[in-house]
Design a protein around this motif. Sequence first.
Motif, PDB file in Angstrom:
ATOM      1  N   LEU A  11       0.820  -1.209   0.000  1.00 62.46           N
ATOM      2  CA  LEU A  11       0.000   0.000   0.000  1.00 62.46           C
ATOM      3  C   LEU A  11       0.860   1.267   0.000  1.00 62.46           C
ATOM      4  CD1 LEU A  11      -2.904  -1.039   2.394  1.00 62.46           C
ATOM      5  CD2 LEU A  11      -2.955  -0.818  -0.101  1.00 62.46           C
ATOM      6  N   VAL A  12       2.033   1.212   0.617  1.00 64.12           N
ATOM      7  CA  VAL A  12       2.963   2.346   0.540  1.00 64.12           C
ATOM      8  C   VAL A  12       3.389   2.550  -0.911  1.00 64.12           C
ATOM      9  CG1 VAL A  12       5.280   3.139   1.181  1.00 64.12           C
ATOM     10  CG2 VAL A  12       3.766   2.176   2.921  1.00 64.12           C
ATOM     11  N   PHE A  13       3.648   1.469  -1.619  1.00 67.20           N
ATOM     12  CA  PHE A  13       4.004   1.570  -3.032  1.00 67.20           C
ATOM     13  C   PHE A  13       2.846   2.159  -3.846  1.00 67.20           C
ATOM     14  CE2 PHE A  13       4.081  -0.420  -7.295  1.00 67.20           C
ATOM     15  CZ  PHE A  13       5.213   0.214  -7.780  1.00 67.20           C
ATOM     16  N   VAL A  14       1.633   1.706  -3.577  1.00 67.53           N
ATOM     17  CA  VAL A  14       0.448   2.247  -4.254  1.00 67.53           C
ATOM     18  C   VAL A  14       0.326   3.742  -3.961  1.00 67.53           C
ATOM     19  CG1 VAL A  14      -2.091   2.186  -4.284  1.00 67.53           C
ATOM     20  CG2 VAL A  14      -0.783   0.054  -4.320  1.00 67.53           C
ATOM     21  N   ASP A  15       0.626   4.134  -2.745  1.00 66.03           N
ATOM     22  CA  ASP A  15       0.577   5.543  -2.355  1.00 66.03           C
ATOM     23  C   ASP A  15       1.588   6.366  -3.152  1.00 66.03           C
ATOM     24  OD1 ASP A  15      -0.355   7.698  -0.806  1.00 66.03           O
ATOM     25  OD2 ASP A  15       1.233   7.405   0.673  1.00 66.03           O
ATOM     26  N   PHE A  76       4.219  14.068  -0.896  1.00 65.59           N
ATOM     27  CA  PHE A  76       2.793  13.810  -0.656  1.00 65.59           C
ATOM     28  C   PHE A  76       2.017  15.111  -0.452  1.00 65.59           C
ATOM     29  CE2 PHE A  76       4.412   9.574   0.792  1.00 65.59           C
ATOM     30  CZ  PHE A  76       3.893   8.876  -0.279  1.00 65.59           C
ATOM     31  N   GLY A  77       2.629  16.091   0.187  1.00 65.84           N
ATOM     32  CA  GLY A  77       1.959  17.371   0.395  1.00 65.84           C
ATOM     33  C   GLY A  77       1.710  18.101  -0.907  1.00 65.84           C
ATOM     34  N   LEU A  78       2.724  18.136  -1.780  1.00 69.27           N
ATOM     35  CA  LEU A  78       2.534  18.808  -3.067  1.00 69.27           C
ATOM     36  C   LEU A  78       1.568  18.048  -3.968  1.00 69.27           C
ATOM     37  CD1 LEU A  78       6.170  20.055  -3.771  1.00 69.27           C
ATOM     38  CD2 LEU A  78       4.174  21.419  -3.109  1.00 69.27           C
ATOM     39  N   ALA A  79       1.572  16.724  -3.892  1.00 72.83           N
ATOM     40  CA  ALA A  79       0.606  15.940  -4.665  1.00 72.83           C
ATOM     41  C   ALA A  79      -0.815  16.236  -4.192  1.00 72.83           C
ATOM     42  CB  ALA A  79       0.913  14.450  -4.543  1.00 72.83           C
ATOM     43  N   ALA A  94      -8.496  12.306   0.439  1.00 73.46           N
ATOM     44  CA  ALA A  94      -8.292  10.848   0.469  1.00 73.46           C
ATOM     45  C   ALA A  94      -6.810  10.503   0.342  1.00 73.46           C
ATOM     46  CB  ALA A  94      -9.090  10.183  -0.646  1.00 73.46           C
ATOM     47  N   LEU A  95      -6.115  11.174  -0.565  1.00 77.34           N
ATOM     48  CA  LEU A  95      -4.678  10.914  -0.721  1.00 77.34           C
ATOM     49  C   LEU A  95      -3.928  11.285   0.542  1.00 77.34           C
ATOM     50  CD1 LEU A  95      -2.225  10.111  -2.457  1.00 77.34           C
ATOM     51  CD2 LEU A  95      -2.122  12.492  -3.242  1.00 77.34           C
ATOM     52  N   LEU A  96      -4.256  12.409   1.128  1.00 77.11           N
ATOM     53  CA  LEU A  96      -3.574  12.846   2.342  1.00 77.11           C
ATOM     54  C   LEU A  96      -3.795  11.859   3.488  1.00 77.11           C
ATOM     55  CD1 LEU A  96      -1.924  15.037   3.765  1.00 77.11           C
ATOM     56  CD2 LEU A  96      -4.076  16.149   4.333  1.00 77.11           C
ATOM     57  N   VAL A  97      -5.033  11.476   3.705  1.00 74.30           N
ATOM     58  CA  VAL A  97      -5.346  10.539   4.801  1.00 74.30           C
ATOM     59  C   VAL A  97      -4.691   9.182   4.536  1.00 74.30           C
ATOM     60  CG1 VAL A  97      -7.217   9.265   5.942  1.00 74.30           C
ATOM     61  CG2 VAL A  97      -7.458  11.717   5.482  1.00 74.30           C
ATOM     62  N   PHE A  98      -4.809   8.696   3.316  1.00 72.40           N
ATOM     63  CA  PHE A  98      -4.208   7.409   2.959  1.00 72.40           C
ATOM     64  C   PHE A  98      -2.692   7.448   3.169  1.00 72.40           C
ATOM     65  CE2 PHE A  98      -2.581   4.425  -0.329  1.00 72.40           C
ATOM     66  CZ  PHE A  98      -3.136   3.259   0.169  1.00 72.40           C
ATOM     67  N   SER A  99      -2.057   8.539   2.747  1.00 68.61           N
ATOM     68  CA  SER A  99      -0.606   8.677   2.891  1.00 68.61           C
ATOM     69  C   SER A  99      -0.180   8.652   4.350  1.00 68.61           C
ATOM     70  CB  SER A  99      -0.128   9.980   2.246  1.00 68.61           C
ATOM     71  OG  SER A  99      -0.393   9.989   0.877  1.00 68.61           O
ATOM     72  N   ASN A 103       1.867   5.300   5.665  1.00 71.49           N
ATOM     73  CA  ASN A 103       3.260   5.590   6.038  1.00 71.49           C
ATOM     74  C   ASN A 103       3.449   5.504   7.545  1.00 71.49           C
ATOM     75  OD1 ASN A 103       5.025   6.308   3.639  1.00 71.49           O
ATOM     76  ND2 ASN A 103       3.121   7.376   3.185  1.00 71.49           N
ATOM     77  N   GLY A 104       2.416   5.833   8.303  1.00 71.55           N
ATOM     78  CA  GLY A 104       2.477   5.637   9.748  1.00 71.55           C
ATOM     79  C   GLY A 104       2.562   4.165  10.117  1.00 71.55           C
ATOM     80  N   LEU A 105       1.740   3.344   9.466  1.00 69.41           N
ATOM     81  CA  LEU A 105       1.806   1.897   9.711  1.00 69.41           C
ATOM     82  C   LEU A 105       3.156   1.316   9.300  1.00 69.41           C
ATOM     83  CD1 LEU A 105      -1.762   0.776   8.555  1.00 69.41           C
ATOM     84  CD2 LEU A 105      -0.849   0.767  10.893  1.00 69.41           C
ATOM     85  N   ALA A 106       3.726   1.844   8.236  1.00 71.31           N
ATOM     86  CA  ALA A 106       5.021   1.335   7.765  1.00 71.31           C
ATOM     87  C   ALA A 106       6.136   1.625   8.759  1.00 71.31           C
ATOM     88  CB  ALA A 106       5.357   1.939   6.408  1.00 71.31           C
TER      89      ALA A 106
END
Length: 121
Positions: A11-15, A76-79, A94-99, A103-106
């Motif tokens: 999921l980090v890769f997908v992010d 991630f912020g600029l995206a 959604a991108l911000l929350v997912f990121s 990344n927190g879980l990682a």
Amino acid sequence: MVVFGWVVLFLVFVDEIAAVTAFGIWGWESSALGVPGWVLVWLLPVLAASTWYWFASPKAPYGGVVVRPVAKVLVFGLATLALWDLDHHSWAVALLVFSVVVNGLAMLPGIRALTADRDSA
């Protein structure tokens, strides 16, 4: 825990792919500084991926305990801002929350150990 860890790393890769895609979408739909969209659609994702490789990836040549998180926040912020600028507010949030979540879980020790074991093999 091992399967969960590999799912999180996937999921980090997908992010990361989602962030690079956001830059491409922004490049296509806008023309910043008079640069045509067809140039930005290639240039911005390449710059984002290069920044990730050099500063944020697990084997980044210039990554460190300070540089790596700063590079991740920038990418991630600029995206997220790119999507917000295009009025895709739901996708930006959604991108911000997912990121933040993946990344927190990682950063959990059990998941970080998966990549450390692989690097030493």
